[in-house]
Design a protein around this motif. Sequence first.
Motif, PDB file in Angstrom:
ATOM      1  N   GLY A  55      21.418 -10.892 -12.694  1.00  0.00           N
ATOM      2  CA  GLY A  55      22.536 -11.828 -12.687  1.00  0.00           C
ATOM      3  C   GLY A  55      22.082 -13.262 -12.534  1.00  0.00           C
ATOM      4  N   ILE A  56      21.101 -13.504 -11.669  1.00  0.00           N
ATOM      5  CA  ILE A  56      20.560 -14.856 -11.482  1.00  0.00           C
ATOM      6  C   ILE A  56      19.885 -15.335 -12.767  1.00  0.00           C
ATOM      7  CG2 ILE A  56      18.818 -16.214 -10.251  1.00  0.00           C
ATOM      8  CD1 ILE A  56      21.296 -15.679  -8.581  1.00  0.00           C
ATOM      9  N   LYS A  57      19.088 -14.464 -13.384  1.00  0.00           N
ATOM     10  CA  LYS A  57      18.417 -14.834 -14.634  1.00  0.00           C
ATOM     11  C   LYS A  57      19.432 -15.160 -15.720  1.00  0.00           C
ATOM     12  CE  LYS A  57      14.166 -12.213 -13.889  1.00  0.00           C
ATOM     13  NZ  LYS A  57      13.363 -11.047 -14.325  1.00  0.00           N
ATOM     14  N   LEU A  58      20.475 -14.374 -15.796  1.00  0.00           N
ATOM     15  CA  LEU A  58      21.514 -14.613 -16.785  1.00  0.00           C
ATOM     16  C   LEU A  58      22.220 -15.941 -16.513  1.00  0.00           C
ATOM     17  CD1 LEU A  58      23.057 -13.497 -19.212  1.00  0.00           C
ATOM     18  CD2 LEU A  58      24.575 -12.337 -17.611  1.00  0.00           C
ATOM     19  N   ALA A  59      22.491 -16.227 -15.257  1.00  0.00           N
ATOM     20  CA  ALA A  59      23.139 -17.492 -14.905  1.00  0.00           C
ATOM     21  C   ALA A  59      22.242 -18.683 -15.247  1.00  0.00           C
ATOM     22  CB  ALA A  59      23.483 -17.504 -13.422  1.00  0.00           C
ATOM     23  N   LEU A  60      20.954 -18.566 -14.990  1.00  0.00           N
ATOM     24  CA  LEU A  60      20.023 -19.643 -15.331  1.00  0.00           C
ATOM     25  C   LEU A  60      19.953 -19.856 -16.842  1.00  0.00           C
ATOM     26  CD1 LEU A  60      17.126 -18.916 -12.821  1.00  0.00           C
ATOM     27  CD2 LEU A  60      18.709 -20.856 -12.791  1.00  0.00           C
ATOM     28  N   ARG A  61      19.929 -18.761 -17.591  1.00  0.00           N
ATOM     29  CA  ARG A  61      19.891 -18.865 -19.049  1.00  0.00           C
ATOM     30  C   ARG A  61      21.169 -19.525 -19.571  1.00  0.00           C
ATOM     31  NH1 ARG A  61      19.177 -13.988 -23.426  1.00  0.00           N
ATOM     32  NH2 ARG A  61      19.364 -15.316 -25.250  1.00  0.00           N
ATOM     33  N   LEU A  62      22.303 -19.128 -19.029  1.00  0.00           N
ATOM     34  CA  LEU A  62      23.567 -19.718 -19.435  1.00  0.00           C
ATOM     35  C   LEU A  62      23.592 -21.208 -19.110  1.00  0.00           C
ATOM     36  CD1 LEU A  62      26.445 -19.429 -20.514  1.00  0.00           C
ATOM     37  CD2 LEU A  62      27.160 -18.780 -18.216  1.00  0.00           C
ATOM     38  N   ALA A  63      23.096 -21.581 -17.940  1.00  0.00           N
ATOM     39  CA  ALA A  63      23.063 -22.996 -17.559  1.00  0.00           C
ATOM     40  C   ALA A  63      22.184 -23.784 -18.523  1.00  0.00           C
ATOM     41  CB  ALA A  63      22.548 -23.130 -16.123  1.00  0.00           C
ATOM     42  N   GLN A  64      21.040 -23.202 -18.918  1.00  0.00           N
ATOM     43  CA  GLN A  64      20.159 -23.892 -19.876  1.00  0.00           C
ATOM     44  C   GLN A  64      20.824 -24.023 -21.232  1.00  0.00           C
ATOM     45  OE1 GLN A  64      16.701 -21.380 -19.782  1.00  0.00           O
ATOM     46  NE2 GLN A  64      15.740 -22.510 -18.086  1.00  0.00           N
ATOM     47  N   GLU A  65      21.535 -23.010 -21.668  1.00  0.00           N
ATOM     48  CA  GLU A  65      22.184 -23.053 -22.967  1.00  0.00           C
ATOM     49  C   GLU A  65      23.351 -24.057 -22.977  1.00  0.00           C
ATOM     50  OE1 GLU A  65      23.266 -19.116 -24.195  1.00  0.00           O
ATOM     51  OE2 GLU A  65      21.178 -18.451 -24.311  1.00  0.00           O
ATOM     52  N   LEU A  66      23.971 -24.261 -21.852  1.00  0.00           N
ATOM     53  CA  LEU A  66      25.092 -25.177 -21.770  1.00  0.00           C
ATOM     54  C   LEU A  66      24.656 -26.639 -21.731  1.00  0.00           C
ATOM     55  CD1 LEU A  66      27.476 -23.295 -19.318  1.00  0.00           C
ATOM     56  CD2 LEU A  66      27.750 -23.620 -21.788  1.00  0.00           C
ATOM     57  N   LYS A  67      23.383 -26.883 -21.452  1.00  0.00           N
ATOM     58  CA  LYS A  67      22.879 -28.272 -21.381  1.00  0.00           C
ATOM     59  C   LYS A  67      22.700 -28.868 -22.728  1.00  0.00           C
ATOM     60  CE  LYS A  67      20.779 -28.372 -16.898  1.00  0.00           C
ATOM     61  NZ  LYS A  67      19.612 -28.646 -16.122  1.00  0.00           N
TER      62      LYS A  67
END
Length: 67
Positions: A55-67
Amino acid sequence: EAYTECNNTDTAQIKSAYRSLYQAMNGKTLDEMDTILYPICTLCREHELSGFITGIKLALRLAQELK
């Protein structure tokens, strides 16, 4: 603890699984029960930890994609 607060782990399926487990252990000594329960508890903790990390990895990936 935070996960458990947000996600009820006391579902009908889990209660049923525990009933089956305790029925299977009926008549066993406490030491025999411990040899069954300890590995199960370890597996549960590892599964929960794996889900948390994923879940943390997915959240980090989503945050990077949203930038």
